[in-house]
Write a protein that holds these residues in place. Sequence first.
Motif, PDB file in Angstrom:
ATOM      1  N   HIS A  42      27.782   3.736  45.921  1.00 47.34           N
ATOM      2  CA  HIS A  42      27.766   4.178  47.564  1.00 47.34           C
ATOM      3  C   HIS A  42      29.379   4.370  47.904  1.00 47.34           C
ATOM      4  O   HIS A  42      30.094   3.671  47.234  1.00 47.34           O
ATOM      5  CB  HIS A  42      27.046   2.953  48.304  1.00 47.34           C
ATOM      6  N   LYS A  46      31.954   3.220  50.558  1.00 50.54           N
ATOM      7  CA  LYS A  46      32.010   2.336  51.300  1.00 50.54           C
ATOM      8  C   LYS A  46      32.411   2.843  52.876  1.00 50.54           C
ATOM      9  O   LYS A  46      32.983   3.770  52.993  1.00 50.54           O
ATOM     10  CB  LYS A  46      33.123   1.073  51.139  1.00 50.54           C
ATOM     11  N   PRO A  47      31.819   1.974  53.903  1.00 56.98           N
ATOM     12  CA  PRO A  47      32.011   2.459  55.133  1.00 56.98           C
ATOM     13  C   PRO A  47      33.739   2.504  55.430  1.00 56.98           C
ATOM     14  O   PRO A  47      34.371   1.520  54.841  1.00 56.98           O
ATOM     15  CB  PRO A  47      31.322   1.546  56.029  1.00 56.98           C
ATOM     16  N   VAL A  98      36.784  -0.420  60.499  1.00 55.90           N
ATOM     17  CA  VAL A  98      37.498  -0.685  61.932  1.00 55.90           C
ATOM     18  C   VAL A  98      37.732  -2.106  62.482  1.00 55.90           C
ATOM     19  O   VAL A  98      36.922  -2.792  62.028  1.00 55.90           O
ATOM     20  CB  VAL A  98      36.557   0.151  62.827  1.00 55.90           C
ATOM     21  N   PHE A 107      41.200   2.200  63.381  1.00 54.88           N
ATOM     22  CA  PHE A 107      40.884   2.293  61.845  1.00 54.88           C
ATOM     23  C   PHE A 107      41.892   1.180  61.221  1.00 54.88           C
ATOM     24  O   PHE A 107      42.999   1.239  61.277  1.00 54.88           O
ATOM     25  CB  PHE A 107      41.185   3.560  61.488  1.00 54.88           C
ATOM     26  N   SER A 128      41.133  -2.130  51.721  1.00 58.10           N
ATOM     27  CA  SER A 128      41.865  -2.752  50.870  1.00 58.10           C
ATOM     28  C   SER A 128      41.362  -2.370  49.397  1.00 58.10           C
ATOM     29  O   SER A 128      41.833  -2.845  48.310  1.00 58.10           O
ATOM     30  CB  SER A 128      41.590  -4.581  50.865  1.00 58.10           C
ATOM     31  N   THR A 129      40.287  -1.705  49.455  1.00 57.67           N
ATOM     32  CA  THR A 129      39.659  -1.191  48.079  1.00 57.67           C
ATOM     33  C   THR A 129      39.704   0.399  48.017  1.00 57.67           C
ATOM     34  O   THR A 129      40.296   0.989  48.939  1.00 57.67           O
ATOM     35  CB  THR A 129      38.207  -1.537  47.967  1.00 57.67           C
ATOM     36  N   ASN A 135      32.016   2.393  44.684  1.00 58.97           N
ATOM     37  CA  ASN A 135      31.676   1.707  43.508  1.00 58.97           C
ATOM     38  C   ASN A 135      30.187   1.414  43.556  1.00 58.97           C
ATOM     39  O   ASN A 135      29.486   1.816  44.388  1.00 58.97           O
ATOM     40  CB  ASN A 135      32.665   0.498  43.840  1.00 58.97           C
ATOM     41  N   GLY A 136      29.808   0.834  42.482  1.00 59.83           N
ATOM     42  CA  GLY A 136      28.339   0.787  42.084  1.00 59.83           C
ATOM     43  C   GLY A 136      28.142   0.485  40.820  1.00 59.83           C
ATOM     44  O   GLY A 136      29.085  -0.132  39.843  1.00 59.83           O
ATOM     45  N   TYR A 152      29.922  -1.741  35.829  1.00 65.62           N
ATOM     46  CA  TYR A 152      30.523  -1.500  37.167  1.00 65.62           C
ATOM     47  C   TYR A 152      31.541  -0.445  37.138  1.00 65.62           C
ATOM     48  O   TYR A 152      32.297   0.027  36.409  1.00 65.62           O
ATOM     49  CB  TYR A 152      31.658  -2.738  37.327  1.00 65.62           C
ATOM     50  N   HIS A 162      43.723  -2.108  43.475  1.00 62.66           N
ATOM     51  CA  HIS A 162      42.324  -2.427  43.326  1.00 62.66           C
ATOM     52  C   HIS A 162      41.765  -1.868  42.008  1.00 62.66           C
ATOM     53  O   HIS A 162      41.049  -2.745  41.269  1.00 62.66           O
ATOM     54  CB  HIS A 162      41.611  -1.629  44.474  1.00 62.66           C
ATOM     55  N   ALA A 183      42.933  -4.121  39.026  1.00 60.09           N
ATOM     56  CA  ALA A 183      42.248  -5.335  38.931  1.00 60.09           C
ATOM     57  C   ALA A 183      40.928  -5.173  38.637  1.00 60.09           C
ATOM     58  O   ALA A 183      40.370  -6.034  37.855  1.00 60.09           O
ATOM     59  CB  ALA A 183      42.043  -6.238  40.475  1.00 60.09           C
ATOM     60  N   CYS A 184      40.186  -4.114  39.040  1.00 66.13           N
ATOM     61  CA  CYS A 184      38.801  -3.679  38.439  1.00 66.13           C
ATOM     62  C   CYS A 184      38.672  -3.514  36.845  1.00 66.13           C
ATOM     63  O   CYS A 184      37.947  -3.993  36.222  1.00 66.13           O
ATOM     64  CB  CYS A 184      38.136  -2.730  39.187  1.00 66.13           C
ATOM     65  N   GLY A 205      35.629  -3.206  34.477  1.00 64.32           N
ATOM     66  CA  GLY A 205      34.970  -2.145  35.235  1.00 64.32           C
ATOM     67  C   GLY A 205      35.386  -0.784  34.560  1.00 64.32           C
ATOM     68  O   GLY A 205      36.283  -0.680  33.906  1.00 64.32           O
TER      69      GLY A 205
END
Lengths: 202, 202
Positions: free
Chosen positions: B54, B56-57, B60, B80, B84-85, B89-90, B96, B122, B125-126, B131
């Motif tokens: 998905h 991410k939104p 805000v 807005f 931070s990412t 992702n999914g 991951y 980010h 880190a993943c 990931g």
Amino acid sequence: MPINYPNGNQYNIKNKSSKSIVRTVNFAKRGMTLEEEINESNAYYAARGQAVIHKKPTPVQLVKVDYPKRSAAVIKEAYFKTPSTTDYNGVYKGYYLDFDAKETKNKTSFPLYNFHEHQINHLKACLKQGGICFAFLKFTSLNQIYLLPASKLFEYWDHQDSGRKSIKLADIKKFGYSLSYQFNPVIPYLDAVDKMIENSIH
Amino acid sequence: MPINYPNGNQYNIKNKSSKSIVRTVNFAKRGMTLEEEINESNAYYAARGQAVIHKKPTPVQLVKVDYPKRSAAVIKEAYFKTPSTTDYNGVYKGYYLDFDAKETKNKTSFPLYNFHEHQINHLKACLKQGGICFAFLKFTSLNQIYLLPASKLFEYWDHQDSGRKSIKLADIKKFGYSLSYQFNPVIPYLDAVDKMIENSIH
């Protein structure tokens, strides 16, 4: 009238005025919501390079946005949208983690109406893909938190039409993992995730 | 004056009026943005139970929210926030996945200023957590899309102070995976992810 902290916890004047206090350490009682506790735990895990787990932003439907010259865009009209996923996901030791966090004031069982169809469906889809899926269940009156594997949650969810519309605390204690508050991280939930991985129960 | 589709693509009257047309199949030319193309591909993968990925939104910062009686809450003032990412992702086959999608109008190289420090951090880190991390790079003028493993992206990002501030298209062709538009999913990027998994290059 007793003086309380903003979160409703009692402010103990006796302890405050004494220098040789006997501290009842309860890390939960800092006026944090469950969401804040999880976010803080995630920040701790991230800072230590142990996991990368974030809360997803709340989705909003923008209707009117102003773009004033020389300053940031201002959202003037927007509405909350229903998320299509759970609130949290991330990666830990190569595993995909996905979960939601719910609270109840009940003392003996956790009502299933706290969950929404789309959250359960999302967890089911993630579990099918090999993700580690679960729910944080917090009994606020008891100040107890449990991590319940999603597969167990589905059993109760899928049978609620013919039976109970809640999960008994006794069952949560049996099938879930009890989480104790500590200093850092506030909720050491990756310990429970380790056990889920060990037991291959998600 | 030529008649164009709303997205600026030419409306071909000759093809439209003829029944025995020779179709130049170009699934990309439907006025979709890269984000919409990825979202549609993700919806296709989700519907077939192949992956759960998905966007991410956009986060805000809420300042003023009205709660009118008998109707939905209205956000009256919000701003807005910097995410931070990354945006996507999914989980796929137990892995991951984490990625961002960027576009350029350039024709020979991809400028690194399209990426932000927090997105790179980010992804790093993943990747460290095991990931599978990458970036979609779209050359809009060329209508070409590549999937570049994050580890390669870091090499260019980390050396931009002493060298190039962009990645040559030739290098992207060499180290990335070319993605061709098709009917469904529009961008079959999990094929490239399979190759990344096979080659253990993320």
